[in-house]
Scaffold this motif. Structure first.
Motif, mmCIF file in Angstrom:
data_model
loop_
_atom_site.group_PDB
_atom_site.id
_atom_site.type_symbol
_atom_site.label_atom_id
_atom_site.label_comp_id
_atom_site.label_asym_id
_atom_site.label_seq_id
_atom_site.Cartn_x
_atom_site.Cartn_y
_atom_site.Cartn_z
ATOM 1 N N GLY A 85 -53.211 -35.789 0.230
ATOM 2 C CA GLY A 85 -53.858 -35.771 1.532
ATOM 3 C C GLY A 85 -52.930 -35.942 2.711
ATOM 4 N N PHE A 86 -51.627 -35.876 2.502
ATOM 5 C CA PHE A 86 -50.679 -36.007 3.595
ATOM 6 C C PHE A 86 -50.442 -34.648 4.261
ATOM 7 C CE2 PHE A 86 -49.963 -39.816 1.290
ATOM 8 C CZ PHE A 86 -49.301 -40.713 2.122
ATOM 9 N N ARG A 87 -50.166 -34.703 5.548
ATOM 10 C CA ARG A 87 -49.616 -33.530 6.223
ATOM 11 C C ARG A 87 -48.131 -33.483 5.885
ATOM 12 N NH1 ARG A 87 -47.627 -32.805 11.813
ATOM 13 N NH2 ARG A 87 -47.780 -30.587 12.346
ATOM 14 N N VAL A 88 -47.633 -32.317 5.528
ATOM 15 C CA VAL A 88 -46.279 -32.198 5.001
ATOM 16 C C VAL A 88 -45.407 -31.374 5.941
ATOM 17 C CG1 VAL A 88 -44.861 -31.396 3.077
ATOM 18 C CG2 VAL A 88 -47.125 -32.381 2.632
ATOM 19 N N LEU A 89 -44.318 -31.993 6.401
ATOM 20 C CA LEU A 89 -43.293 -31.297 7.172
ATOM 21 C C LEU A 89 -42.000 -31.312 6.364
ATOM 22 C CD1 LEU A 89 -43.865 -32.791 10.743
ATOM 23 C CD2 LEU A 89 -44.748 -30.645 9.822
ATOM 24 N N VAL A 90 -41.308 -30.192 6.369
ATOM 25 C CA VAL A 90 -40.070 -30.059 5.603
ATOM 26 C C VAL A 90 -38.959 -29.601 6.529
ATOM 27 C CG1 VAL A 90 -38.910 -28.891 3.694
ATOM 28 C CG2 VAL A 90 -41.326 -29.523 3.489
ATOM 29 N N SER A 91 -37.795 -30.256 6.401
ATOM 30 C CA SER A 91 -36.633 -29.888 7.205
ATOM 31 C C SER A 91 -35.430 -29.662 6.295
ATOM 32 C CB SER A 91 -36.311 -30.987 8.223
ATOM 33 O OG SER A 91 -35.188 -30.630 9.005
ATOM 34 N N ASP A 92 -34.656 -28.628 6.614
ATOM 35 C CA ASP A 92 -33.430 -28.349 5.864
ATOM 36 C C ASP A 92 -32.552 -27.439 6.716
ATOM 37 O OD1 ASP A 92 -31.519 -27.365 3.742
ATOM 38 O OD2 ASP A 92 -32.867 -28.540 2.480
ATOM 39 N N ASP A 93 -31.235 -27.574 6.516
ATOM 40 C CA ASP A 93 -30.312 -26.715 7.252
ATOM 41 C C ASP A 93 -30.053 -25.403 6.527
ATOM 42 O OD1 ASP A 93 -28.930 -27.832 5.164
ATOM 43 O OD2 ASP A 93 -27.123 -28.287 6.306
ATOM 44 N N ARG A 94 -30.710 -25.204 5.394
ATOM 45 C CA ARG A 94 -30.566 -23.971 4.622
ATOM 46 C C ARG A 94 -31.852 -23.154 4.747
ATOM 47 N NH1 ARG A 94 -29.418 -27.048 -0.896
ATOM 48 N NH2 ARG A 94 -31.217 -28.153 -0.010
ATOM 49 N N PRO A 95 -31.848 -22.094 5.541
ATOM 50 C CA PRO A 95 -33.082 -21.325 5.789
ATOM 51 C C PRO A 95 -33.729 -20.784 4.522
ATOM 52 C CG PRO A 95 -31.347 -20.681 7.312
ATOM 53 C CD PRO A 95 -30.699 -21.568 6.296
ATOM 54 N N PRO B 28 -29.586 -27.247 11.514
ATOM 55 C CA PRO B 28 -28.821 -28.489 11.392
ATOM 56 C C PRO B 28 -29.658 -29.668 11.870
ATOM 57 C CG PRO B 28 -27.513 -26.769 12.428
ATOM 58 C CD PRO B 28 -28.906 -26.251 12.348
ATOM 59 N N PRO B 29 -29.510 -30.837 11.232
ATOM 60 C CA PRO B 29 -30.362 -31.970 11.606
ATOM 61 C C PRO B 29 -30.274 -32.349 13.076
ATOM 62 C CG PRO B 29 -28.538 -32.646 10.175
ATOM 63 C CD PRO B 29 -28.587 -31.170 10.146
ATOM 64 N N GLU B 30 -29.109 -32.202 13.669
ATOM 65 C CA GLU B 30 -28.955 -32.554 15.095
ATOM 66 C C GLU B 30 -29.799 -31.661 15.994
ATOM 67 O OE1 GLU B 30 -25.379 -33.784 12.789
ATOM 68 O OE2 GLU B 30 -26.494 -31.899 13.002
ATOM 69 N N GLU B 31 -30.154 -30.483 15.507
ATOM 70 C CA GLU B 31 -30.984 -29.559 16.282
ATOM 71 C C GLU B 31 -32.451 -29.617 15.875
ATOM 72 O OE1 GLU B 31 -29.388 -25.641 15.933
ATOM 73 O OE2 GLU B 31 -27.360 -26.235 16.543
ATOM 74 N N ALA B 32 -32.706 -29.790 14.573
ATOM 75 C CA ALA B 32 -34.075 -29.706 14.074
ATOM 76 C C ALA B 32 -34.861 -30.999 14.220
ATOM 77 C CB ALA B 32 -34.060 -29.276 12.605
ATOM 78 N N LEU B 33 -34.210 -32.142 14.059
ATOM 79 C CA LEU B 33 -34.951 -33.400 13.965
ATOM 80 C C LEU B 33 -35.339 -34.041 15.291
ATOM 81 C CD1 LEU B 33 -33.194 -35.029 10.897
ATOM 82 C CD2 LEU B 33 -35.394 -33.856 10.995
ATOM 83 N N PRO B 34 -34.573 -33.871 16.389
ATOM 84 C CA PRO B 34 -35.015 -34.516 17.639
ATOM 85 C C PRO B 34 -36.417 -34.116 18.081
ATOM 86 C CG PRO B 34 -32.720 -33.895 17.829
ATOM 87 C CD PRO B 34 -33.222 -33.310 16.524
ATOM 88 N N GLY B 35 -36.884 -32.943 17.688
ATOM 89 C CA GLY B 35 -38.234 -32.515 18.060
ATOM 90 C C GLY B 35 -39.289 -32.833 17.027
ATOM 91 N N ALA B 36 -38.914 -33.533 15.959
ATOM 92 C CA ALA B 36 -39.879 -33.843 14.905
ATOM 93 C C ALA B 36 -40.923 -34.837 15.403
ATOM 94 C CB ALA B 36 -39.161 -34.412 13.682
ATOM 95 N N PRO B 37 -42.211 -34.614 15.091
ATOM 96 C CA PRO B 37 -43.285 -35.520 15.542
ATOM 97 C C PRO B 37 -43.363 -36.770 14.670
ATOM 98 C CG PRO B 37 -44.226 -33.723 14.288
ATOM 99 C CD PRO B 37 -42.741 -33.458 14.352
ATOM 100 N N ILE B 38 -42.431 -37.690 14.867
ATOM 101 C CA ILE B 38 -42.404 -38.919 14.067
ATOM 102 C C ILE B 38 -43.167 -40.006 14.810
ATOM 103 C CG2 ILE B 38 -40.942 -40.663 12.994
ATOM 104 C CD1 ILE B 38 -38.751 -38.574 12.768
ATOM 105 N N LEU C 162 -30.501 -40.304 13.673
ATOM 106 C CA LEU C 162 -31.506 -39.556 14.429
ATOM 107 C C LEU C 162 -32.919 -40.089 14.221
ATOM 108 C CD1 LEU C 162 -30.214 -35.953 13.565
ATOM 109 C CD2 LEU C 162 -29.731 -37.274 15.645
ATOM 110 N N ILE C 163 -33.124 -40.909 13.173
ATOM 111 C CA ILE C 163 -34.489 -41.344 12.861
ATOM 112 C C ILE C 163 -34.655 -42.856 12.787
ATOM 113 C CG2 ILE C 163 -35.048 -39.201 11.653
ATOM 114 C CD1 ILE C 163 -34.547 -40.619 9.042
ATOM 115 N N LEU C 164 -33.563 -43.611 12.825
ATOM 116 C CA LEU C 164 -33.694 -45.061 12.668
ATOM 117 C C LEU C 164 -34.400 -45.725 13.847
ATOM 118 C CD1 LEU C 164 -30.246 -45.980 11.068
ATOM 119 C CD2 LEU C 164 -32.508 -46.168 10.018
ATOM 120 N N ASP C 165 -34.374 -45.100 15.021
ATOM 121 C CA ASP C 165 -35.043 -45.683 16.190
ATOM 122 C C ASP C 165 -36.500 -45.253 16.311
ATOM 123 O OD1 ASP C 165 -33.125 -47.353 17.279
ATOM 124 O OD2 ASP C 165 -32.128 -45.741 18.354
ATOM 125 N N THR C 166 -36.994 -44.442 15.390
ATOM 126 C CA THR C 166 -38.366 -43.952 15.483
ATOM 127 C C THR C 166 -39.341 -45.005 14.953
ATOM 128 O OG1 THR C 166 -38.391 -42.985 13.263
ATOM 129 C CG2 THR C 166 -37.481 -41.624 15.050
#
Length: 277
Positions: free
Chosen positions: A127-137, A155-165, A187-191
């Protein structure tokens, strides 16, 4: 009122949390009566009003707490004597139901390899909403991970800052090496994510933590990370590892201990005899 309902629908469609505050009881002189509504967003912005003034300010504060905790509440205010702590002098009494409308729990899987794929499948089934991130298309696609609701490619520096955490986002790094973890974790420890797990051995995590400490990441932030990730099941296959990870996430989400629930039958029977049952 229809405009507020449209705002609620929009927030749900965009997976944004919002609190719906409704006057459910009013007696005497009050600024708004039954069915008056107000929406409160996590940044403190509001739509609609339940009367303004100090009472509304207190309700906004309560709504923000409800959004953080995820539980509805009823608040009651007398509007008689500010010297006694009342938020007004109208002379009436009001009760307000505060209902946090939260997006579904989300799992953000960073790393779309075999474990990430199995984890996405299990999390979706749970029942979770699933988001997937990877630098390999080539891995971050619906063909490889059909259970994902969204992809953050690059790349994580580009993809993750916009992630809805948010406070209901569980983050799992199923990455292929610890240099990637070193890039991703800052990039995620302060979320506000309630769970950050990193796959790998104890040695891999210690190497990662050592490098991050040398880069100035505070120890209290690193202490948020759960690594090796998951409950100890002696899991080997990607599917078994996914079960281990999701079991830990469910325990965190529901307040479980992760310990076996089976009773010690011999001890339990002895206690029954001693109490005369």
């Amino acid at each position: 009122m229809w405009d507020l309902y449209r705002e609620v629908l929009k927030a749900c469609e965009e997976n944004r949390p919002v609190a719906l505050c409704t006057v459910i009881r009013a007696r005497g002189s009050v600024p708004r009566h039954e069915a008056a509504k107000m929406l409160v967003y996590p940044d403190g912005q509001i739509r609609g009003t339940i009367g303004g003034g100090e009472m509304e300010a207190r309700v906004i504060h309560e709504a923000l707490q409800a959004l953080q905790e995820g539980h509805p509440r009823v608040v009651r205010y007398m509007l008689s004597d500010p010297k006694q702590g009342d938020p007004g002098v109208c002379g009436g009494e009001v009760e307000i139901f505060i209902e946090p409308l939260l997006p579904p729990p989300t799992i953000l899987i960073i790393g779309a390899g075999h474990v990430g794929r199995a984890l996405a499948h299990l999390a979706k089934w749970l029942g979770f909403r699933v988001l997937v991130s990877d630098d390999r298309p080539e891995f971050c696609t619906p063909e490889w991970i059909p259970d994902a609701d969204g992809f953050l490619v690059g790349p994580p520096e580009e993809a993750l800052p916009g992630a809805p955490i948010h406070a209901r986002t569980y983050v799992v790094l199923t990455t292929r090496n610890h240099p990637l973890d070193v890039r991703i974790l800052p990039l995620i420890l302060d979320t506000p994510a309630p769970y950050i797990g990193v796959i790998g051995s104890k040695r891999r995590w210690l190497l990662t933590a050592k490098v991050l400490r040398e880069k100035g990441i505070p120890l209290e932030q690193l202490a948020r990370v759960r690594s090796p990730v998951g409950l100890e099941l002696n899991a080997e296959t990607p599917e078994e590892i996914a079960v281990s990870i999701m079991a830990e996430i469910i325990a965190i989400r529901r307040g479980g201990s992760g310990m076996p629930m089976a009773v010690d039958l011999q001890q339990a029977l002895r206690e029954l005899v001693e109490c005369g049952a």
